[in-house]
Design a protein around this motif. Structure first.
Motif, mmCIF file in Angstrom:
data_model
loop_
_atom_site.group_PDB
_atom_site.id
_atom_site.type_symbol
_atom_site.label_atom_id
_atom_site.label_comp_id
_atom_site.label_asym_id
_atom_site.label_seq_id
_atom_site.Cartn_x
_atom_site.Cartn_y
_atom_site.Cartn_z
ATOM 1 N N LYS A 11 18.038 37.449 68.971
ATOM 2 C CA LYS A 11 18.813 36.640 69.900
ATOM 3 C C LYS A 11 17.904 35.742 70.750
ATOM 4 O O LYS A 11 16.796 36.142 71.092
ATOM 5 C CB LYS A 11 19.612 37.561 70.816
ATOM 6 C CG LYS A 11 20.636 36.825 71.664
ATOM 7 C CD LYS A 11 21.491 37.821 72.386
ATOM 8 C CE LYS A 11 22.551 37.200 73.280
ATOM 9 N NZ LYS A 11 22.373 35.865 73.749
ATOM 10 N N GLY A 12 18.392 34.573 71.072
ATOM 11 C CA GLY A 12 17.638 33.663 71.927
ATOM 12 C C GLY A 12 17.885 33.950 73.404
ATOM 13 O O GLY A 12 18.888 34.568 73.769
ATOM 14 N N GLY A 13 16.988 33.517 74.234
ATOM 15 C CA GLY A 13 17.185 33.598 75.681
ATOM 16 C C GLY A 13 17.068 34.976 76.297
ATOM 17 O O GLY A 13 17.496 35.194 77.426
ATOM 18 N N VAL A 14 16.495 35.926 75.554
ATOM 19 C CA VAL A 14 16.385 37.276 76.114
ATOM 20 C C VAL A 14 15.050 37.509 76.826
ATOM 21 O O VAL A 14 14.883 38.506 77.516
ATOM 22 C CB VAL A 14 16.592 38.371 75.035
ATOM 23 C CG1 VAL A 14 18.000 38.337 74.497
ATOM 24 C CG2 VAL A 14 15.591 38.237 73.899
ATOM 25 N N GLY A 15 14.118 36.570 76.624
ATOM 26 C CA GLY A 15 12.839 36.683 77.334
ATOM 27 C C GLY A 15 11.624 36.860 76.435
ATOM 28 O O GLY A 15 10.610 37.398 76.862
ATOM 29 N N LYS A 16 11.715 36.380 75.201
ATOM 30 C CA LYS A 16 10.569 36.501 74.284
ATOM 31 C C LYS A 16 9.352 35.750 74.815
ATOM 32 O O LYS A 16 8.269 36.311 74.913
ATOM 33 C CB LYS A 16 10.906 35.886 72.910
ATOM 34 C CG LYS A 16 11.653 36.797 71.983
ATOM 35 C CD LYS A 16 11.826 36.154 70.621
ATOM 36 C CE LYS A 16 12.630 34.870 70.660
ATOM 37 N NZ LYS A 16 14.016 35.026 71.102
ATOM 38 N N THR A 17 9.540 34.470 75.114
ATOM 39 C CA THR A 17 8.409 33.646 75.519
ATOM 40 C C THR A 17 7.864 34.102 76.872
ATOM 41 O O THR A 17 6.656 34.214 77.064
ATOM 42 C CB THR A 17 8.826 32.166 75.537
ATOM 43 O OG1 THR A 17 9.256 31.824 74.219
ATOM 44 C CG2 THR A 17 7.687 31.267 75.925
ATOM 45 N N THR A 18 8.761 34.393 77.795
ATOM 46 C CA THR A 18 8.357 34.922 79.101
ATOM 47 C C THR A 18 7.531 36.194 78.927
ATOM 48 O O THR A 18 6.478 36.372 79.550
ATOM 49 C CB THR A 18 9.621 35.259 79.923
ATOM 50 O OG1 THR A 18 10.383 34.067 80.067
ATOM 51 C CG2 THR A 18 9.282 35.810 81.278
ATOM 52 N N SER A 19 8.009 37.068 78.047
ATOM 53 C CA SER A 19 7.315 38.335 77.826
ATOM 54 C C SER A 19 5.989 38.120 77.120
ATOM 55 O O SER A 19 4.987 38.741 77.457
ATOM 56 C CB SER A 19 8.195 39.293 77.011
ATOM 57 O OG SER A 19 9.353 39.622 77.742
ATOM 58 N N CYS A 20 5.997 37.209 76.135
ATOM 59 C CA CYS A 20 4.768 36.924 75.409
ATOM 60 C C CYS A 20 3.683 36.437 76.376
ATOM 61 O O CYS A 20 2.547 36.915 76.345
ATOM 62 C CB CYS A 20 5.034 35.873 74.334
ATOM 63 S SG CYS A 20 3.613 35.532 73.299
#
Lengths: 270, 89
Positions: A11-20
């Motif tokens: 799912k998009g917008g769950v915080g992948k990039t923020t978490s990465c």
């Protein structure tokens, strides 16, 4: 040889990039030479969250197509000396990424780095599958919400079937990173609890990131939230990094804070 | 505030989410790893059976299982009582 970790979710917008961005920064702060690769071709964003968007010259596709060297394309983080990032291409078509090309880039980076974090695009298409293909471990970024949990389950299926590890009869080590957790709403029965999500997905927990105002504030400024000392999200990401490194850290932010009556009335904001 | 004191009851929206997820995911997990032609095979079986008996798509179930060295293809067609009695008459 570097350890390769995919940050993924379906799912998009769950915080992948923020978490990465925060996990990569955390690993670098702990002294590990870390590189993050943005696999979201066409929708580059890791550069913005890291605050290095104006320093992007070359990208992953340039490197794969031989138009730039890795050395030219890598951007060193301004806050952590041991952190680098390889931006996604903004303009080209998604077919520019090839399995062979990604393999070559990852192999070359493996020589110089301790950790390679692959920031996956949303979805289960080619880009997401390329981001996970060479992974040793996977961070499954999930919100306590039905569609996110279902998509994570889907991604677990792909990790177990469509990765190099799976094809060689092995297994990608899975970690659950539960983000946007609101313990107050969980207590009120309005949000899936940590226990619910773990029960459904059966993946070992690597971290629980509370829903926090500090996350948006940090991304507004282009600072990975882990650097915002003292905020709940920073504490939670540091704990997640420690667990990724195999340390045992007690879980925080599971229970709602016990606030006094006045605080509840007038909002004890951080 | 009071709701929090009574904790999570069975009627909470979170428990609805939990139950719905459990059901859909257990279904989706059995579909996982099934060959990609299976839905088409299911459709073909349905079309053939339909020539003889009036049935709906949800009355045909095709599933592939693997037990060690052997794979089994299971085709289940269920039909209502009245259809059976019509057939035997």
């Amino acid at each position: 040889m570097a350890k390769i970790i995919v940050i993924t979710s379906g799912k998009g917008g769950v915080g992948k990039t923020t978490s990465c961005a925060s996990l990569g920064s955390g690993l670098a702060l702990r002294g590990y030479k870390t590189v993050m690769i943005d696999f979201d071709v066409g929708l580059r964003n890791l550069d913005l969250v890291l605050g290095c968007e104006r320093r992007v010259v070359y990208d992953l596709v340039n490197v794969i197509q031989g138009e730039a060297s890795l050395h030219q394309a890598l951007i060193r983080d301004k806050r952590a000396d041991d952190l680098f990032m390889l931006p996604a291409s903004q303009t080209r078509d998604k077919d520019a990424l090839t399995l062979e090309g990604v393999d070559q880039v990852i192999q070359a980076l493996s020589m110089d780095f301790d950790y390679i974090l692959c920031d996956s695009p949303a979805g289960i298409e080619r880009g997401a599958q390329l981001a996970m293909y060479f992974a040793d471990e996977a961070v499954l970024v999930t919100n306590p919400e039905v569609s996110s949990v279902r998509d994570t389950d889907r991604i677990i299926g792909l990790l177990q079937a469509k990765t190099q590890a799976a094809k060689n009869g092995g297994k990608v080590k899975e970690h659950l990173l539960l983000t946007r957790y609101n313990s107050q709403r969980v207590a009120e029965g309005e949000m899936l609890s940590l226990e619910d999500v773990q029960d459904i997905l059966s993946v070992p927990l690597m971290g629980l990131i509370p829903e926090s105002e500090s996350v948006l504030k940090a991304s507004n400024k282009g600072i990975p939230v882990i650097h915002e000392e003292g905020t709940d999200a920073s504490i939670a990401y540091k704990d997640a990094v420690a667990r990724l490194l195999g340390e045992e850290v007690p879980l925080k932010f599971v229970e709602p804070e016990k606030t006094g009556f006045l605080n509840r009335m007038f909002g004890g904001r951080k | 505030m009071l709701k929090g004191l009574f904790h999570r009851d069975a009627n909470s929206s979170a428990s609805a989410a939990r139950e719905r997820l459990k059901i859909i995911l257990s279904h989706e997990r059995t579909m996982r790893g099934q060959p990609e032609f299976l839905p088409r095979l299911q459709q073909d079986v349905l079309d053939v059976v339909k020539r003889y008996i009036a049935i709906n798509s949800d009355q045909v179930r095709v599933q592939m299982d693997q037990h060690g060295m052997m794979s089994t293809l299971e085709i289940n067609v269920t039909f209502p009582e009245e259809e059976i009695s019509k057939l035997s008459s």
